[in-house]
Write a protein that holds these residues in place. Structure first.
Motif, PDB file in Angstrom:
ATOM      1  N   LEU A  24     -30.929  29.770  71.331  1.00  0.00           N
ATOM      2  CA  LEU A  24     -31.056  31.190  71.637  1.00  0.00           C
ATOM      3  C   LEU A  24     -30.406  32.098  70.605  1.00  0.00           C
ATOM      4  CD1 LEU A  24     -30.256  31.094  75.470  1.00  0.00           C
ATOM      5  CD2 LEU A  24     -32.479  30.918  74.352  1.00  0.00           C
ATOM      6  N   THR A  25     -29.771  31.522  69.601  1.00  0.00           N
ATOM      7  CA  THR A  25     -29.051  32.357  68.632  1.00  0.00           C
ATOM      8  C   THR A  25     -29.978  33.327  67.916  1.00  0.00           C
ATOM      9  OG1 THR A  25     -29.288  30.547  67.029  1.00  0.00           O
ATOM     10  CG2 THR A  25     -27.223  30.655  68.283  1.00  0.00           C
ATOM     11  N   GLY A  26     -31.224  32.970  67.721  1.00  0.00           N
ATOM     12  CA  GLY A  26     -32.155  33.857  67.035  1.00  0.00           C
ATOM     13  C   GLY A  26     -32.507  35.092  67.836  1.00  0.00           C
ATOM     14  N   LEU A  27     -32.245  35.081  69.134  1.00  0.00           N
ATOM     15  CA  LEU A  27     -32.553  36.228  69.979  1.00  0.00           C
ATOM     16  C   LEU A  27     -31.407  37.241  70.009  1.00  0.00           C
ATOM     17  CD1 LEU A  27     -34.216  34.417  73.039  1.00  0.00           C
ATOM     18  CD2 LEU A  27     -35.332  35.454  71.067  1.00  0.00           C
ATOM     19  N   ARG A  28     -30.277  36.901  69.386  1.00  0.00           N
ATOM     20  CA  ARG A  28     -29.112  37.799  69.331  1.00  0.00           C
ATOM     21  C   ARG A  28     -28.666  38.220  70.730  1.00  0.00           C
ATOM     22  NH1 ARG A  28     -28.391  39.053  64.075  1.00  0.00           N
ATOM     23  NH2 ARG A  28     -30.202  38.860  62.682  1.00  0.00           N
ATOM     24  N   ILE A  29     -28.522  37.255  71.607  1.00  0.00           N
ATOM     25  CA  ILE A  29     -28.135  37.531  72.981  1.00  0.00           C
ATOM     26  C   ILE A  29     -26.645  37.862  73.046  1.00  0.00           C
ATOM     27  CG2 ILE A  29     -28.009  36.579  75.312  1.00  0.00           C
ATOM     28  CD1 ILE A  29     -30.827  37.175  74.254  1.00  0.00           C
ATOM     29  N   THR A  30     -26.316  38.949  73.763  1.00  0.00           N
ATOM     30  CA  THR A  30     -24.911  39.331  73.932  1.00  0.00           C
ATOM     31  C   THR A  30     -24.414  39.072  75.352  1.00  0.00           C
ATOM     32  OG1 THR A  30     -25.571  41.597  74.477  1.00  0.00           O
ATOM     33  CG2 THR A  30     -25.105  41.102  72.155  1.00  0.00           C
TER      34      THR A  30
END
Length: 689
Positions: A258-264
């Motif tokens: 999920l790192t490519g989605l820039r989840i915070t």
């Protein structure tokens, strides 16, 4: 709240709305106001806010009068009316109530106005809460108003999504609402995933926006695996992940994908219905960290609303599958091929889907190259109607196969339905066609008339004299069903249908029949293509009734087949039946290629029928047969219930009476008499080219 007045209108299927208990934990009650009936449903917390006991509130707005003073009620009515008039989606208002002990309290309500496709307001769903402390200090009122506005926006999220889900009738409808980009943005999330529990596993069924990345390895996974969806399904508790670091630490297997989605941050919600988990939903955010208490409450309430919509959709689909399966089991599995005709049948269930109807069709092969076509509709839309339909279809087929005349088939079917001791009646149309001659005998029991399409595309309604619906005719002792005869020439198409294809709310039946005739005339000549077109029209139009359809097109016969047979019942004192019998004989003579002897055959048949009616007390049964045994012959039989043999007599003084058998003997090639059980049959034969 304005008094709209309770009425006899039926309440919506999902009324009242059941909000999540989280609203009660926040000391907010909920209400659901149906504007069509005027009834208001309030949960226990709402009644507590208004200091009302459950037995003091009967669902009518006027029962709030002991707590809401008239000036406050008028001001609240004005706010609601203003919101409805100017097309607003919601409203909010503070008003005062007087508690049981006489002390005044401030209360706040806000409602969401649900409208139908035409914009007409149908329901108001909202919350009510105690606002006394909120308004106690006037210096903080503006701050409280801002907080109230923020809370309203959060609550609106639940209301907007719930309103969209209210129209969902299938699981795919629910998924489509959530997958819609605007739906995701309403939630304030960057992306969404949803999974359903199936046999101990979670299967991902939705991602939004389209194209969001979901690892292949997580699309189907076990409930005991270390994924957030699995966790919330196991624990039945929501999981709020407030930072990327917390996500990476808690779910190291999933986080790298999920790192490519820039989840915070993320919120995973269990979807719980009927005290069991049916799935889970994940909301992924890329612009926030952490969740306030109010935000968590709103998301939990949203998860509950989605779960209820999913469960309703699942039950709806199960009932729909059951209804369609039962309906199809009651209809013929296959339609037999018929020599000399092209046949097409279609069935469409009602737009409501889960309602099961009693519409049916049937095609019955009969001896002598004949075929029986049946269309019918049992009263009601439930499993009882389908069960009655199945029994009625079977007995009607049995009576026809036994060789009874169309009128007798219908009368016996009516008696059978009456003796079932059911409250249902049925309409039916039975058409018995001799495909060698094109002669069709039709009997109608309260059903629609058939349509006849000519090869040139013109189409007309065939007026068929009818009797009472099946069941009613037996109950009232009116079992006489007149038989109408029509000619189905090569290339002609006979159309039988149920009223779901014709009737529309607010339209006249005759207008519907004319519109259908126009549509049939403009359609293709091929019966299968025409049937598909008619069913497509019914699906596009929608409607709450089933549609059954049978099309029979007569092909050009190669030659009259041996054993061709038609029959007509003639009751004494019924000139119309006698006329129909003469018409049947005339049509058969022409169809069987006996035009050269048409006058002789018609005259002899008329004499035999008249003798049977004059000299016996019962009816006459006229049968015509096409025989071939080295030479082609046309045989006429007139059967009556008298065992007395006919005898030749000299003509009377008036020169008319007594000439019947003399004419038969002179004109027919051969004639005779046969004993038939309780009566006899006088027959004669004519050689034809």
């Amino acid at each position: 709240m304005a008094d709209r007045g309770a009425s006899a209108l039926s309440l919506p299927e999902d009324w009242p709305t059941h909000p999540d208990p989280i609203l009660a934990l926040n000391r907010m009650g909920s209400f659901d106001w149906d504007l069509d009936t005027g009834l208001v449903h309030m949960d226990a917390q709402a009644l507590a806010v208004l200091d009302l006991l459950p037995e003091e509130f009967d669902g009518r707005p006027e029962s709030l009068a002991p707590r809401v003073p008239p000036p406050e009620a008028a001001r609240l009515d004005a706010a609601v009316a203003r919101a409805i008039k100017d097309g607003s989606e919601n409203y909010g208002s503070y008003f005062r109530i007087r508690r049981r002990d006489g002390t005044p309290r401030w209360t706040h309500t806000q409602g969401y106005i649900r409208r139908d496709d035409s914009g007409r307001p149908r329901r108001i769903v909202g919350i009510v809460r105690d606002a006394t402390d909120e308004l106690a200090d006037s210096t903080t009122r503006s701050l409280r108003a801002a907080q109230d506005q923020a809370l309203r926006r959060q609550t609106d999220v639940v209301q907007v999504i719930s309103a969209a889900l209210a129209h969902a009738r299938s699981v795919q409808d629910v998924i489509d609402v959530l997958k819609d980009t605007h739906g995701v943005r309403h939630l304030g999330a960057a992306s969404l995933v949803m999974g359903l529990v199936e046999a101990g596993r979670i299967r991902l069924v939705a991602e939004a926006p389209p194209g969001s990345f979901i690892p292949v390895s997580t699309k189907v996974h076990r409930i005991d695996e270390p994924y957030p969806m699995s966790e919330v399904v196991r624990t039945l508790l929501p999981r709020f992940i407030e930072s990327p670091e917390e996500f990476a630490e808690g779910y190291p297997i999933l986080w790298p994908h999920l790192t490519g989605l820039r989840i915070t941050s993320a919120a995973y919600l269990p979807l719980i219905a009927q005290a069991r988990p049916i799935g889970a939903m994940g909301l992924l955010y890329d612009d926030r960290r952490g969740f306030s208490t109010e935000e968590r409450a709103v998301l939990v309430a949203l998860g509950s609303s989605i779960a209820q919509s999913l469960m309703r959709a699942m039950l709806y689909e199960q009932e729909k599958d059951l209804a369609q399966g039962l309906q199809q089991a009651m209809l013929p599995r296959t339609i037999p091929s018929v020599q000399g005709a092209d046949v097409a049948v279609r069935y469409r269930s009602a737009a409501l889907g889960r309602d099961i109807g009693g519409d049916w069709y049937d095609l019955i092969p009969l001896p002598g190259g004949r075929v029986g076509a049946v269309i019918g509709d049992v009263q009601g839309h439930d499993t009882h109607a389908a069960a009655v339909m199945g029994q009625l279809r079977i007995v009607l087929r049995a009576y026809a196969a036994e060789g009874h005349t169309p009128a007798t088939v219908m009368a016996r079917a009516s008696v059978f339905l009456h003796e079932l001791d059911t409250d249902r009646f049925a309409t039916c149309l039975y058409a018995e066609a001799d495909l060698a001659t094109g002669v069709v005998q039709t009997v109608r029991a309260g059903h629609l008339d058939p349509l006849l399409r000519h090869p040139d595309g013109t189409c007309r309604r065939v007026r068929v004299e009818g009797g009472l619906p099946l069941g009613l005719s037996a109950e009232f002792g009116r079992l006489e069903y007149p038989v109408s005869t029509l000619e189905l020439d090569p290339g002609h198409t006979l159309l039988l249908c149920t009223d779901g294809l014709v009737e529309q709310p607010g339209t006249d039946l005759d207008d519907g029949m004319r519109g259908l005739a126009t549509l049939v005339g403009e359609g293709p000549a091929d019966v299968h293509a025409l049937a598909d077109r008619l069913i497509r029209m019914a699906e596009e139009r929608g409607g709450e009734d089933d549609v059954a359809l049978l099309l029979l097109r007569r092909r050009v016969p190669q030659a009259p087949r041996p054993g061709g047979r038609i029959q007509q019942h003639v009751a004494p004192g019924d000139p119309e039946a006698l006329t129909q019998a003469r018409h049947m004989v005339r049509a058969a003579v022409r169809a069987w290629g006996a035009r050269e002897r048409a006058d002789e055959i018609e005259l002899v048949a008329d004499e035999l029928i008249t003798n049977a009616l004059m000299h016996t007390e019962g009816p006459a049964i006229v049968t015509l047969r096409a025989l071939e045994n080295g030479e082609r012959r046309l045989r006429i039989e007139v059967e009556d219930s008298s065992s007395a043999l006919p005898r030749r007599r000299e003509a009377g003084e008036d020169g008319v009476s007594g000439r019947g058998l003399l004419l038969v003997d002179r004109l027919a090639d051969i004639w005779g008499v046969e004993a038939r059980g309780g009566g006899k049959a006088v027959w004669c034969e004519f050689r034809v080219p």
